[in-house]
Write an enzyme that holds these catalytic residues in place. Structure first.
Site, PDB file in Angstrom:
ATOM      1  N   GLU A 278      -1.462  11.286 -14.272  1.00  0.00           N
ATOM      2  CA  GLU A 278      -0.649  12.282 -13.570  1.00  0.00           C
ATOM      3  C   GLU A 278       0.196  13.130 -14.500  1.00  0.00           C
ATOM      4  OE1 GLU A 278       0.952  10.912  -9.918  1.00  0.00           O
ATOM      5  OE2 GLU A 278       2.236  12.659  -9.674  1.00  0.00           O
TER       6      GLU A 278
ATOM      7  N   HIS B 208       4.033  15.885  -0.208  1.00  0.00           N
ATOM      8  CA  HIS B 208       4.696  14.606  -0.465  1.00  0.00           C
ATOM      9  C   HIS B 208       6.119  14.743  -0.977  1.00  0.00           C
ATOM     10  CE1 HIS B 208       0.734  13.053   0.217  1.00  0.00           C
ATOM     11  NE2 HIS B 208       1.103  11.813  -0.012  1.00  0.00           N
TER      12      HIS B 208
ATOM     13  N   HIS C 232       4.112   6.871   6.747  1.00  0.00           N
ATOM     14  CA  HIS C 232       3.945   7.737   5.589  1.00  0.00           C
ATOM     15  C   HIS C 232       3.213   9.036   5.948  1.00  0.00           C
ATOM     16  CE1 HIS C 232       2.995   8.822   1.434  1.00  0.00           C
ATOM     17  NE2 HIS C 232       1.718   8.914   1.783  1.00  0.00           N
TER      18      HIS C 232
ATOM     19  N   GLU D 124      -3.635  12.436   5.001  1.00  0.00           N
ATOM     20  CA  GLU D 124      -4.082  12.556   3.607  1.00  0.00           C
ATOM     21  C   GLU D 124      -5.397  13.318   3.513  1.00  0.00           C
ATOM     22  OE1 GLU D 124      -2.252  11.762   1.103  1.00  0.00           O
ATOM     23  OE2 GLU D 124      -0.752  10.463   2.037  1.00  0.00           O
TER      24      GLU D 124
ATOM     25  N   HIS E 212       8.084  12.676   1.278  1.00  0.00           N
ATOM     26  CA  HIS E 212       8.710  11.444   0.807  1.00  0.00           C
ATOM     27  C   HIS E 212      10.198  11.409   1.101  1.00  0.00           C
ATOM     28  CE1 HIS E 212       5.540   9.817  -2.207  1.00  0.00           C
ATOM     29  NE2 HIS E 212       5.467   9.235  -1.024  1.00  0.00           N
TER      30      HIS E 212
ATOM     31  N   ARG F  56      -3.334  15.813 -11.237  1.00  0.00           N
ATOM     32  CA  ARG F  56      -3.161  14.776 -10.229  1.00  0.00           C
ATOM     33  C   ARG F  56      -1.954  15.054  -9.345  1.00  0.00           C
ATOM     34  NH1 ARG F  56      -3.987   8.239 -10.997  1.00  0.00           N
ATOM     35  NH2 ARG F  56      -3.501   7.723  -8.827  1.00  0.00           N
TER      36      ARG F  56
ATOM     37  N   ASN G  16      -0.018  15.553  -4.520  1.00  0.00           N
ATOM     38  CA  ASN G  16       1.302  15.362  -3.926  1.00  0.00           C
ATOM     39  C   ASN G  16       1.682  16.465  -2.962  1.00  0.00           C
ATOM     40  OD1 ASN G  16       1.953  12.960  -5.140  1.00  0.00           O
ATOM     41  ND2 ASN G  16       2.549  13.999  -7.038  1.00  0.00           N
TER      42      ASN G  16
ATOM     43  N   LYS H  33     -10.208  12.941  -4.676  1.00  0.00           N
ATOM     44  CA  LYS H  33      -9.190  12.114  -5.331  1.00  0.00           C
ATOM     45  C   LYS H  33      -9.787  11.505  -6.602  1.00  0.00           C
ATOM     46  CE  LYS H  33      -5.454   9.116  -5.333  1.00  0.00           C
ATOM     47  NZ  LYS H  33      -4.422   8.337  -4.720  1.00  0.00           N
TER      48      LYS H  33
ATOM     49  N   LYS I 271      -3.184   3.186  -8.982  1.00  0.00           N
ATOM     50  CA  LYS I 271      -1.726   3.012  -8.940  1.00  0.00           C
ATOM     51  C   LYS I 271      -1.422   1.779  -8.103  1.00  0.00           C
ATOM     52  CE  LYS I 271       0.008   7.722  -9.011  1.00  0.00           C
ATOM     53  NZ  LYS I 271       0.819   8.634  -8.202  1.00  0.00           N
TER      54      LYS I 271
ATOM     55  N   ARG J 231      -1.652 -11.236 -17.855  1.00  0.00           N
ATOM     56  CA  ARG J 231      -1.811  -9.920 -18.498  1.00  0.00           C
ATOM     57  C   ARG J 231      -3.014  -9.143 -17.970  1.00  0.00           C
ATOM     58  NH1 ARG J 231      -0.260 -12.469 -23.374  1.00  0.00           N
ATOM     59  NH2 ARG J 231       1.945 -12.099 -23.697  1.00  0.00           N
TER      60      ARG J 231
HETATM   61  N1  LIG Z   1      -1.406   3.302  -4.597  1.00  0.00           N
HETATM   62  C1  LIG Z   1      -1.437   4.485  -4.135  1.00  0.00           C
HETATM   63  O1  LIG Z   1      -1.889   5.443  -4.782  1.00  0.00           O
HETATM   64  C2  LIG Z   1      -0.932   4.722  -2.771  1.00  0.00           C
HETATM   65  C3  LIG Z   1      -1.179   5.928  -2.127  1.00  0.00           C
HETATM   66  C4  LIG Z   1      -0.741   6.101  -0.817  1.00  0.00           C
HETATM   67  C5  LIG Z   1      -0.066   5.093  -0.154  1.00  0.00           C
HETATM   68  N2  LIG Z   1       0.169   3.941  -0.808  1.00  0.00           N
HETATM   69  C6  LIG Z   1       0.832   2.842  -0.146  1.00  0.00           C
HETATM   70  O2  LIG Z   1       0.007   2.393   0.946  1.00  0.00           O
HETATM   71  C7  LIG Z   1       0.819   1.785   1.915  1.00  0.00           C
HETATM   72  C8  LIG Z   1       0.413   2.288   3.257  1.00  0.00           C
HETATM   73  O3  LIG Z   1      -0.945   1.934   3.474  1.00  0.00           O
HETATM   74  P1  LIG Z   1      -1.530   1.803   4.943  1.00  0.00           P
HETATM   75  O4  LIG Z   1      -1.206   3.014   5.686  1.00  0.00           O
HETATM   76  O5  LIG Z   1      -2.927   1.397   4.821  1.00  0.00           O
HETATM   77  O6  LIG Z   1      -0.635   0.671   5.570  1.00  0.00           O
HETATM   78  P2  LIG Z   1      -0.859  -0.846   5.807  1.00  0.00           P
HETATM   79  O7  LIG Z   1      -1.497  -1.446   4.663  1.00  0.00           O
HETATM   80  O8  LIG Z   1       0.440  -1.373   6.235  1.00  0.00           O
HETATM   81  O9  LIG Z   1      -1.888  -0.851   7.007  1.00  0.00           O
HETATM   82  C9  LIG Z   1      -1.525  -0.356   8.250  1.00  0.00           C
HETATM   83  C10 LIG Z   1      -1.688  -1.331   9.392  1.00  0.00           C
HETATM   84  O10 LIG Z   1      -3.022  -1.308   9.839  1.00  0.00           O
HETATM   85  C11 LIG Z   1      -3.583  -2.601   9.809  1.00  0.00           C
HETATM   86  N3  LIG Z   1      -4.975  -2.398   9.477  1.00  0.00           N
HETATM   87  C12 LIG Z   1      -5.471  -1.909   8.319  1.00  0.00           C
HETATM   88  N4  LIG Z   1      -6.803  -1.801   8.398  1.00  0.00           N
HETATM   89  C13 LIG Z   1      -7.137  -2.206   9.647  1.00  0.00           C
HETATM   90  C14 LIG Z   1      -8.361  -2.333  10.317  1.00  0.00           C
HETATM   91  N5  LIG Z   1      -9.501  -1.934   9.759  1.00  0.00           N
HETATM   92  N6  LIG Z   1      -8.355  -2.837  11.577  1.00  0.00           N
HETATM   93  C15 LIG Z   1      -7.207  -3.210  12.144  1.00  0.00           C
HETATM   94  N7  LIG Z   1      -6.029  -3.108  11.572  1.00  0.00           N
HETATM   95  C16 LIG Z   1      -5.999  -2.630  10.319  1.00  0.00           C
HETATM   96  C17 LIG Z   1      -2.769  -3.340   8.817  1.00  0.00           C
HETATM   97  O11 LIG Z   1      -2.797  -4.690   9.074  1.00  0.00           O
HETATM   98  C18 LIG Z   1      -1.392  -2.770   9.022  1.00  0.00           C
HETATM   99  O12 LIG Z   1      -0.770  -3.374  10.095  1.00  0.00           O
HETATM  100  C19 LIG Z   1       2.239   2.142   1.544  1.00  0.00           C
HETATM  101  O13 LIG Z   1       2.865   1.023   1.011  1.00  0.00           O
HETATM  102  C20 LIG Z   1       2.106   3.211   0.496  1.00  0.00           C
HETATM  103  O14 LIG Z   1       3.167   3.202  -0.426  1.00  0.00           O
HETATM  104  C21 LIG Z   1      -0.264   3.734  -2.089  1.00  0.00           C
END
Ligand SMILES: NC(=O)c1ccc[n+]([C@@H]2O[C@H](COP(=O)([O-])OP(=O)(O)OC[C@H]3O[C@@H](n4cnc5c(N)ncnc54)[C@H](O)[C@@H]3O)[C@@H](O)[C@H]2O)c1
Length: 1546
Positions: free
Chosen positions: A272, A283, A299, A201, A287, A276, A280, A262, A159, A137
């Site tokens: 949101e 997006h 993304h 972003e 999306h 918030r 988007n 943010k 999130k 929990r």
């Molecule tokens: N929670 C939220 O509010 C929110 C907001 C936006 C996106 N997201 C989510 O985030 C995800 C995308 O995140 P992302 O773009 O970071 O992708 P990711 O986590 O897949 O990272 C991208 C790639 O870069 C590599 N990487 C990351 N940091 C590195 C570093 N410092 N050095 C070398 N390699 C590195 C990772 O291993 C991966 O292969 C999606 O699933 C998306 O839905 C969530």
């Protein structure tokens, strides 16, 4: 003892009340120390990461854990650190992985006091966060984001989620991390694409929130990229502030700023519910794209495209400017992000199946199930500028608009006849000049402000490339209207990535040489482009450069991009003698010339290999180089010598509009038979295509007026374009597409157009010649492809295909714009498949086509409540066929609440104003962008946003009319109006005083509404209709300068003096305009001058419909004005606001500003010399210089000297002849008694006086009558014979009427009788050389028609002629009977015409004119009574299409009383029942013998207004006289003559 801790200096950012976001470089030791010392102790720390990061950083974290613990607490053993490593990528973000982690944690006996750490990108963060949220929990959780995206976005806000087969992020929880540690040093290992992914972003956040931050991102892409992708990993650099590089500081600033936004938003709206949602931006559409293209496309890449599309939606809604969209695009591109679905990155990554799926409707469906959609209403974040959104939450946007924006194609419908006949279009800056200016300013020394720069794909890639080479700095001013270039003086370095140039030919060619100037940085630079670019040739240029010693290799296909230019040889651009083949593209030549000053030796460029193509473009390059201080010597036809040295940037450079772009609006005028003016391209242009109007459109049958700086084209009637036969278009090759679509519907002159000299068009954006052949065929037009040209075989418009062709545009802007012109007349219009390709040179083209050409922008009316906005707007709407929109009603209907309800609701006034702004934008740009008149609420100007919207409307040719009220009358009106909340006593006046400057700011026209003005309300209404016509360009009420014309100079101190007994009508007889000399008015030296002059102006408006020539002349200029220059100028500017047709201004330093601000007014630029000493007519440099200065700031030039001897008049005449110009007509004359002859000889707009005026405006001024007598005596005005034809005519008052007019005007003409019942007998009369015109009466009104060459539309519709006008050797048949009825009924109007009903008695010839008159007045419901029903029925059948209801009636007694009765039968014994006159109305009888006909007698008995037939006779005679003589009729004299004869006879 453990090693010393390396504790970073950090920056903390607050979120949800605590400073739990920590930013810095090399944070590992800091992280553990902080966790141990400031967070609750945990028994187990679980660190989860992916294999990529584990490899790089896991051991560091493990080692530091132990060290930090040792420093923290030497007494007890360290807690457990468990680590878990997952495969990288989105696939890990699944329910299965989550369960696996949980099971592993259970197996490791993790308890509730476990702390979970997520080390990684967003995938790890989201997944691990969700584990933490639900494990037992919920356990403690720490984010250590390592990707840029995770830092600025996913780690902040709590999130968490995993993906399911149904969609991304669909299962999850809100779970706030205890800390978020952003270690920017780890970004150095981030793959470049992931960096760009995160930047999407960052850019998004700046775009919605912070314009200053956006500026930084825009101008520092090179530094930011370098900070991330180069160099931060060495040692501990950045650990402390002291060791931090400038680039690291910049990077931290940018990331922290984004994270702060943010955090702020999350703090204020954690779950949101509103704000918030702003995050988007990009997006909603992004999306939907991601749903189809993920995981191949990231993304951020999808969001980048989404941002551009959503920004475009905001632009369409009227909020974001075009420049705003362009800057957003450029900024995204600078960070390697795609901005359209056609981007090579996306094309290269996604499969063809995926790409096929990205259809507009599919995207709409995906958006429909988006979490952000509420019900079925889509909501988007609407930007109002870069750095601010329209609302602090997403805004409802219609599906139709989104669909339109994401659709690739556009449907252009054929244009009807109802739209405006005249428009002014300012095309965007020239692409060629923009690109040259960018290159010159970037290479130059110093700061240069570029104005009117083209915002397009082409200039964007040019700017991006120049910036990537570090050659210069760019910054925007004036909200993006001005680009400030700080030149680098030619010092360039190797760009970080290859230079991607899309399909931008000019940039590709120019930069091919530029890149060789790089003298520092890496080894080589790659220039590349899209697939089409890779097919376009560049070999001649590369050959020339190679031969000169440059090292350039083709990376793929020989002869085309991509190219690799190496810098290692260190030879740069050697210069010296260069030979270049210049028969394919002049861009090669310009490329070398532009860089030549920076070569190592002076360049001697020799053009070889046959005929040099497009010399005008080379000339343009040379002229612009000279403007930047480099003077190239042209040694021979084909040889140029370029001196060495750096360009000197001019402080300011205004880019001329694009002449190729200008061909489209001008062609639109040509093809539709309308008129279009391009105000900033003329014969002095450097651009070859500026000749299009004169060399192509004029021979095709258009009327073309071209000055040095402007071009106006009027097309022949639709369908009457002439084919060109053979034409060489080599000097303007890009315009051949425009010429081809016109040629396609130019059946005149043999119907074949053979265009040659355009071989280069085979290798432009596409093979344009082939493209034209293929696409014209879709319309049913045959065109033949030749090696150096095209043959087009025209069809008439009616013969074009009736279907709607779907035109392929080959990603070529010129193909798209050309065919959009053809679509405007094609019976089925056309669908153009690729709408966006116009972005290359004219991104707003579709808007311009829709709102400026096809119809005119709507007119907006503002002013105080009670000023009459709705009433007047309704009247104008019905008179001009516009849609009337009441903004208040529109708002209530859109919101679904009444205004009082909205104001009473929680949101109160702010909520109302927010709705108002949103819907005003929606109305102005979408729902009612064109063809409407929009009456706004009184307080609309209170909100700055609304004022911005109105200003934007004005700057795109829209009119905003402000009604200036009489506040006493308004207060009185409001006290009677119980429907709306009342102002407290006196309040309305205060409100008005406060709003006055706001109204002024947000409007460009102004009208006084005051019931004390002569004619009161009906006149105010007419005046308003006229102002709307004027302001919207429907009818600018201009004097026809084809004939002698005069304006009468009023000299009274008060216009009121002319208002009695029709004095003004008498004074203006013969004149075409009336001059109001504000300096002569009594009020001019008092307080509140503007208001007083406005009152005088309004009185004049109410008393005459002639155009007004407005002026204020100082004492030095021969006038009486003693105020300051600023005052004089403000009065002149006000006259433009009031809609004066002509404003006369002395040529001085202020004239240019007035000229620039003139809108639909015409400026008369004058110079007065009361001595005659300075302004001499013969051989005087001063006079010619004044003439040219005046032409530069006037539409008409007026030079007034003084005659010291009679022969000065002959010199003046000679000067006028020598300097005659159709474009800028010249008024030249001499004052003084001896100068009178010059007034007789002046051909246009001669100032005149009238015997009834107490004083003359200038010495020697004479009247129209005197001038005509003198002209007749001097043999300049031959006597004409006019006649009344028909029978019986012996008692007609027409001869008396016309002859009285002739003598009053000093005309030598005579009007006689020609009695006959046979039309054939008129032939000789009409053929006589002295024939001047005829009135035609029974029984010849129809039988005369075969003798005539042409009929006016009215005569044709009525089917009868009463006036014959000889014009240019032809006979024109017209009908003024209906004009007589229209004029008389307008004067005695009782009920507004659109609401009125009318009865026509009779069904003979005259009744036809009566029906046409009622139609002209706008009466929709009409009845016809005739003794024989059969004829009434026939008439009804023939005219019913003109009315909402037209019926034949058989029993007058059964009729409900109409508002107007028109009798058209001879006086008879017909009995008119009393019931017919039950309400108050007007009766008009065409019969005039006896004066009191039975109809008029009955009507009069019932208190109706009556119009006797003799009045109609006079009125129609006035129109006849004006059509024959082109002079304003002396109406009173004509009426008196008729009545004298009529009274004597009866
Ligand atoms: N929670 C939220 O509010 C929110 C907001 C936006 C996106 N997201 C989510 O985030 C995800 C995308 O995140 P992302 O773009 O970071 O992708 P990711 O986590 O897949 O990272 C991208 C790639 O870069 C590599 N990487 C990351 N940091 C590195 C570093 N410092 N050095 C070398 N390699 C590195 C990772 O291993 C991966 O292969 C999606 O699933 C998306 O839905 C969530």
């Amino acid at each position: 003892m453990a090693r010393a801790l390396k504790l970073a200096e950090v920056e903390r950012i607050p979120i949800l009340g605590t400073e739990s976001i920590v930013c810095g470089f090399h944070l590992v030791d800091y992280i553990w120390t902080d966790i141990f010392s400031s967070l609750p102790a945990a028994s187990t720390y679980v660190l989860i990461t992916d294999t990529n990061l584990a490899k790089l950083y896991l051991s560091q974290y493990q080692e530091s854990f132990q060290v930090a613990w040792a420093h923290h607490n030497q007494a007890s053993a360290a807690p457990r650190l468990l680590t878990h490593v997952l495969p990288p990528g989105e696939l890990s973000k699944s329910r299965a992985t989550k369960s696996a982690i949980e099971d592993w944690m259970f197996s490791e006996k993790c308890t509730r006091d476990t702390m979970v750490l997520a080390l990684g990108g967003g995938v790890i963060g989201d997944l691990v966060g969700y584990v933490a949220a639900t494990f037992m929990r919920g356990v403690g959780f720490i984010q250590i984001p390592t990707s840029l995206l995770a830092m600025v976005d996913s780690s902040i806000g709590g999130k968490t989620a995993v993906d399911t087969p149904a969609g991304k992020n669909l299962v999850g929880a809100f779970w706030q991390p205890k800390r978020i540690y952003m270690d920017m040093a780890v970004l150095s290992t981030l793959p470049p694409r992931e960096f760009s992914n995160g930047m999407a972003e960052v850019i998004k956040t700046a775009a919605i929130w912070d314009s200053a931050e956006f500026d930084v991102l825009e101008s520092s892409s090179v530094e930011i990229r370098r900070a991330v992708l180069g160099g931060t990993q060495d040692g501990d650099s950045g650990l402390t502030l002291a060791t931090r590089s400038a680039e690291q500081t910049l990077l931290q600033r940018v990331i922290a700023a984004s994270a702060r936004v943010k955090a702020y938003v999350v703090t204020h709206d954690e779950r949101e519910s509103g704000m918030r949602g702003l995050l988007n931006f990009g997006h909603t559409i992004g999306h939907a794209i991601e749903a189809i293209l993920s995981p191949q496309v990231l993304h951020g890449e999808c969001v980048a495209v989404g941002c551009v599309l959503e920004a475009e939606v905001a632009r369409r809604m009227g909020h974001l400017s075009e420049v705003g969209v362009a800057r957003l695009v450029r900024c995204l591109r600078a960070y390697g992000l795609p901005t359209t679905m056609d981007d090579p990155l996306i094309r290269g990554l996604a499969s063809s199946e995926q790409l096929a799926e990205v259809r507009p409707q599919r995207l709409m469906d995906v958006m429909g199930v988006d979490k952000k959609t509420v019900g079925t209403q889509k909501r988007l974040v609407v930007l109002k500028q870069l750095g601010a959104t329209l609302e602090l939450k997403p805004t409802n946007v219609s599906d139709a608009l989104i669909l339109e924006v994401i659709s690739a194609g556009v449907l252009v419908k054929p244009v009807g006849d109802g739209a405006v006949a005249e428009t002014v279009v300012v095309p965007p800056g020239s692409k060629s000049i923009s690109n040259r200016a960018l290159q010159l300013a970037a290479l130059g020394k110093g700061v240069c402000r570029l104005r009117n720069l083209l915002h397009s794909d082409d200039t964007q890639v040019m700017m991006a490339a120049l910036q990537a080479m570090g050659g210069c700095e760019f910054a925007w001013e004036d909200g993006g209207d001005t680009l400030v270039v700080t030149g680098g003086g030619g010092a360039l370095h190797t760009p970080a990535t290859e230079l991607y140039l899309g399909n931008a030919g000019t940039a590709a060619r120019f930069l091919t040489t530029t890149v060789n100037l790089i003298d520092s940085g890496g080894e080589s630079t790659v220039l590349t482009g899209n697939a089409r670019m890779k097919l376009r040739p560049c070999a001649p240029l590369v050959d020339a450069l190679r031969a000169n010693g440059c090292t350039i290799d083709y990376c793929e296909k020989q002869g085309s991009l991509p190219l690799r230019v190496s810098h290692s040889g260190g030879r740069g651009f050697p210069g010296g003698r260069i030979q270049l083949a210049a028969s394919v593209s002049s861009q090669y030549v310009s490329s070398i010339l532009l860089c030549a000053p920076y070569a190592q030796a002076p360049v001697r460029l020799e053009l070889v290999g046959g005929k040099v193509i497009s010399q005008p473009y080379i000339d343009m390059t040379l002229a612009m180089m000279a403007q930047f201080g480099c003077h190239v010597q042209r040694i021979s036809e084909t040889e140029y010598l370029v001196p060495l040295g750096a360009y000197e940037n001019p402080a300011e450079y205004a880019v001329e509009s694009d002449a190729s772009s200008a061909t489209y609006p001008l062609a639109f005028a040509a093809i539709t038979g309308r008129q279009c003016t391009v105000p900033n391209i003329g014969s002095a242009s450097l651009q070859g295509d500026a000749r299009f109007a004169v060399d192509v459109l004029r021979p095709m049958g258009c009327t073309v007026e071209q000055t040095a700086t402007s071009t106006t084209v009027r097309g022949p009637p639709r369908g009457q374009l002439q084919a060109l036969g053979d034409i060489d278009m080599e000097p303007m090759t890009d315009a051949f597409l425009t010429a081809s679509v016109l040629a396609a519907v130019a059946p005149g002159n043999g119907g074949v157009t053979r265009i040659r000299g355009i071989a280069n068009q085979h290798v432009k954006e596409c093979d344009r010649i082939q493209a034209m052949c293929t696409e014209l065929a879709r319309f049913g037009v045959t065109a033949v492809n030749h090696a150096d040209g095209i043959d087009v075989h025209a069809r008439s418009i009616d013969e074009l295909t009736r279907a709607t062709p779907s035109v392929h545009c080959y990603d070529d802007h010129r193909v798209a714009m050309s065919f959009s012109v053809l679509a405007c007349v094609a019976p089925g219009g056309a669908e153009l498949r690729e709408r966006r390709c116009v972005g290359k040179t004219w991104p707003q083209w579709w808007d311009v086509l829709a709102r400026d050409l096809v119809s005119s922008p709507s007119v907006v009316v503002v002013g105080m409540r009670g000023a009459g906005k709705s009433t007047l707007s309704k009247a104008a709407a019905s008179a001009l066929g516009l849609t009337f929109v009441d903004m208040d009603e529109y708002l209530e209907q859109q919101v679904g609440q009444t205004i009082p309800e909205i104001i009473a609701s929680e949101g109160g006034w702010p909520a109302f104003r927010a709705h108002e702004s949103r819907l005003l934008a929606q109305a102005l740009t979408k729902d009612f962008a064109t063809g409407a008149i929009i009456a706004c609420g009184g307080g609309v100007v209170e909100a700055p946003d609304n004022r911005t919207l109105l200003q934007r409307h004005m700057s795109s040719n829209g009119a905003v009319i402000c009604l200036t009220p009489n506040m006493d009358q308004v207060a009185e009106f409001l006290s009677r109006d119980k429907t709306r909340p009342a102002y407290a006593a006196g309040d309305a006046r205060d409100v008005y005083e406060r709003r006055k400057p706001l109204y002024r700011d947000a409007s460009n026209y102004e009208m006084l509404v005051d019931a004390r003005l002569p004619g009161a309300w009906p006149k105010i209404e007419q005046e308003f209709v006229r102002l709307v016509s004027f302001a919207s360009g429907r009818d600018c009420n201009r004097v026809d300068l084809a004939h002698s014309s005069y304006f009468v100079s009023l000299t009274a101190k008060d216009v009121g003096e002319y208002l009695e007994n029709g004095r003004l009508a008498a004074v203006t007889a013969g004149a075409h305009a009336v001059e109001l000399r504000a300096d002569l008015l009594a009020a001019i030296d008092e307080e509140d001058v503007l208001a007083k002059v406005q009152w005088q102006f309004a009185m004049l408006r109410h008393a005459t419909s002639l155009p007004v020539v407005f002026t204020v002349r100082t004492v030095a200029q021969g006038g009486a004005f003693r105020g300051s220059d600023a005052q004089r100028l403000s009065i002149l500017h006000a006259a433009i606001r009031w809609g004066a047709e002509y404003v006369d201004v002395e040529v001085d330093t202020h004239a240019a500003a007035l000229y620039a601000a003139r809108r639909n007014s015409l400026i008369i630029a004058s110079h007065h010399d009361p001595t005659g000493q300075q302004l001499r007519w013969s051989q005087c440099e001063f006079t010619t210089e004044i003439l040219y200065r005046a032409r530069a700031c006037g539409d008409i030039v007026k030079l007034i000297s003084f005659a010291n001897q009679w022969s000065d008049n002959m010199d003046c005449l000679e000067f006028t002849r020598r300097h005659h110009s159709q474009e800028t007509p010249l008024i030249a004359l001499n004052m003084g008694y001896e100068g009178q002859m010059s007034r007789v000889l002046c051909p246009v707009l001669t100032p005149v006086t009238h015997p009834l005026l107490a004083a003359k405006a200038a010495p020697g001024q004479i009247s129209v009558q005197q001038i005509n007598v003198a002209r007749a005596t001097a043999g300049l005005l031959p006597a004409r014979k006019m006649a009344l034809c028909g029978t019986p005519i012996q008692h007609s008052p027409s001869p008396a009427m016309h002859n009285a007019a002739f003598s009053a005007l000093g005309l030598p003409h005579v009007y006689g009788l020609f009695e006959t019942a046979e039309a054939s007998e008129l032939a000789d009369l009409f053929a006589a050389p002295e024939f001047g015109g005829a009135s035609v009466t029974i029984p010849l009104k129809q039988s005369v028609i075969p003798l005539l060459d042409q009929l006016t539309p009215a005569a044709r519709r009525i089917g009868a002629v009463n006036t014959v006008i000889p014009a240019g050797g032809k006979l024109l048949g017209d009908n003024t009977d209906y004009l007589g009825i229209v004029g008389c009924l307008r004067r005695s109007q009782v009920t507004a015409f659109p609401k009125a009903t009318a009865l026509v008695v009779g069904a003979g010839g005259t009744s036809r004119a009566a029906l046409y008159a009622l139609y002209t007045l706008g009466i929709g419901s009409v009845m016809v009574y005739n003794r024989t029903a059969q004829r009434a029925n026939e008439l009804v059948a023939e005219f019913s299409e003109l009315f909402t209801s037209l019926v034949a009636v058989s029993d007058l007694a059964a009729l409900e009383s109409p508002d107007y009765v028109v009798g058209t039968i001879p006086a008879s014994d017909l009995v008119y029942p009393d019931s017919l006159f039950a309400k108050v109305g007007v009766a008009l009888d065409m019969a005039y013998k006896p004066r009191w006909t039975p109809l008029l007698e009955s009507a009069n008995r019932h208190g109706w207004s009556v119009v006797p037939g003799v009045d109609v006779l006079i009125e129609q005679g006035i129109h006849q006289l004006e059509k024959w003589t082109h002079l304003t009729a002396p109406t009173k004299i004509m009426a008196d003559a008729v009545y004298t004869k009529y009274n004597a006879d009866n």
